[in-house]
Design an enzyme around this catalytic site. Structure first.
Site, PDB file in Angstrom:
ATOM      1  CD  GLN A 124      19.913  43.995   1.003  1.00 40.70           C
ATOM      2  OE1 GLN A 124      19.358  43.248   1.841  1.00 40.70           O
ATOM      3  NE2 GLN A 124      18.796  45.722   1.827  1.00 40.70           N
ATOM      4  CB  CYS A 152      17.531  41.865   3.664  1.00 41.70           C
ATOM      5  SG  CYS A 152      16.564  42.827   4.844  1.00 41.70           S
ATOM      6  CG  HIS A 205      19.937  42.284   7.324  1.00 38.05           C
ATOM      7  ND1 HIS A 205      19.218  42.346   6.522  1.00 38.05           N
ATOM      8  CD2 HIS A 205      21.345  41.603   7.394  1.00 38.05           C
ATOM      9  CE1 HIS A 205      20.422  42.294   5.401  1.00 38.05           C
ATOM     10  NE2 HIS A 205      21.843  41.453   6.016  1.00 38.05           N
ATOM     11  CG  ASN A 212      24.889  40.285   3.906  1.00 41.07           C
ATOM     12  OD1 ASN A 212      23.475  40.451   4.033  1.00 41.07           O
ATOM     13  ND2 ASN A 212      25.273  41.426   5.276  1.00 41.07           N
TER      14      ASN A 212
END
Length: 334
Positions: free
Chosen positions: A135, A141, A281, A301
């Protein structure tokens, strides 16, 4: 060896053009090697000295933590990754961006029978998960968590895995979400219910910069459609396990505000300070399993493949909803 292990560099480089205050430090060669590994350059001497001091402070934290890991007192270890020259607060401000929904959660402890579920699930093996994305310095996110969940459901429905566009959400979903300043997976999915999702190839990611925030989805081919979003019961890890096993990858929100998360490098992550309700997140639960007796969630992630274990983290499972892994979870319905 502890220093080299923490850094992940086996052969320190010779010092070259470093400020005198750094050159005289006992960790100067390690810092130089780390900069070389991650192609780090600083615009001014003052900035380099400041970053070195942050880096050295993080190194001390890593070494202290890993000493506990070596003694069996921790289930995960840290490393001097690409983010090791950043303070936790500035890192969080750049990389985290989940905005909680307005609704007040009600905890659901309804028993769920997980005895018949597989002991291990990894949706990467089934072709439901695209490669790790990055990102960048943008709190987007939420958009990566959203596309990750939809990519899996689209694969299940169509048989084809398509990488979907985060930039479409960053640029265009501006009523309920805030681009690089944060957003929510539920409302982002509702946007895609109305407009459809464009492929990454047709609407590539630029961290909100390439199109200066202007929406460019008009006229582009829709790559995936979605009919809704199902939210899971608050705090119920057993239900989350059931859905991950039966449905596929699930969007989850977590507390990722700690330096231990920023510098995570392997093992099953558990931090007693990690909150189950201060969520900041958005990530993707792509499976679960057990490692050396510790149950974990396999989490994808969006900080690039150089972070964690090739972009993934094993987060503790069945430890009182640590980091809020089951506090705000849900999945797209195709």
């Amino acid at each position: 060896m502890q220093l080299l292990f923490a850094l992940g560099v086996l052969v320190p480089l010779t010092l070259a053009a470093v400020p005198l205050s750094i050159e005289r430090d006992e960790h100067a060669e390690l810092f130089t090697a780390w900069k070389h590994k991650y192609d780090k350059e600083y615009e001014t001497v003052a900035e380099e000295v400041a970053r070195f001091n942050i880096w050295k402070d993080n190194l001390e934290k890593v070494m202290s933590h890993n000493a506990r890991y070596d003694l069996g007192l921790e289930t995960f270890f840290l490393g001097m990754n690409i983010f090791a020259d950043m303070r936790s607060d500035e890192f969080v401000s750049q990389r985290n961006g989940f905005l909680k929904s307005i609704k007040v959660p009600v905890e659901d402890t309804t028993p769920v029978d997980v005895s018949s579920l597989p002991a291990t699930v990894d949706w990467r093996d089934e072709g439901y998960v695209t490669g790790v994305k990055d990102q960048g310095q943008c709190g987007s996110c939420w958009s990566f968590s959203t596309t990750g969940g939809l990519e899996g459901q689209h694969k299940n429905a169509s048989g084809t895995l398509v990488s979907l566009s985060e930039e479409q959400l960053v640029d265009c979903d501006t009523v309920n979400n805030n681009g690089c300043n944060g957003g929510n997976m539920n409302t982002a999915t509702q946007y895609l219910v109305k407009h459809g999702s464009i492929s990454e190839a047709d609407y590539p990611y630029t961290a909100g910069n390439g199109y200066a925030g202007y929406c460019k989805q008009s006229g582009k081919k829709i790559a995936a459609t979605v009919s809704g979003y199902t939210s899971l019961p608050y705090g119920n890890e057993a239900k989350l396990q059931q859905v991950v096993a039966d449905v596929g990858p699930v969007s989850v929100a977590i507390d990722a505000s700690h330096f231990s998360f920023q510098l995570y490098s392997g093992g099953v992550y558990y931090d007693s300070l990690c909150s189950s309700y201060r969520l900041d997140h958005g990530v993707l639960a792509a499976g679960y399993g057990t490692d050396q007796g510790s149950d974990y969630w396999l989490v994808k992630n969006s900080w690039g493949a150089s972070w964690g274990v090739n972009g993934y983290i094993m987060m503790s499972r069945n430890r009182n909803n640590n980091c809020g892994i089951a506090s705000d979870a849900g999945h797209a319905v195709v």
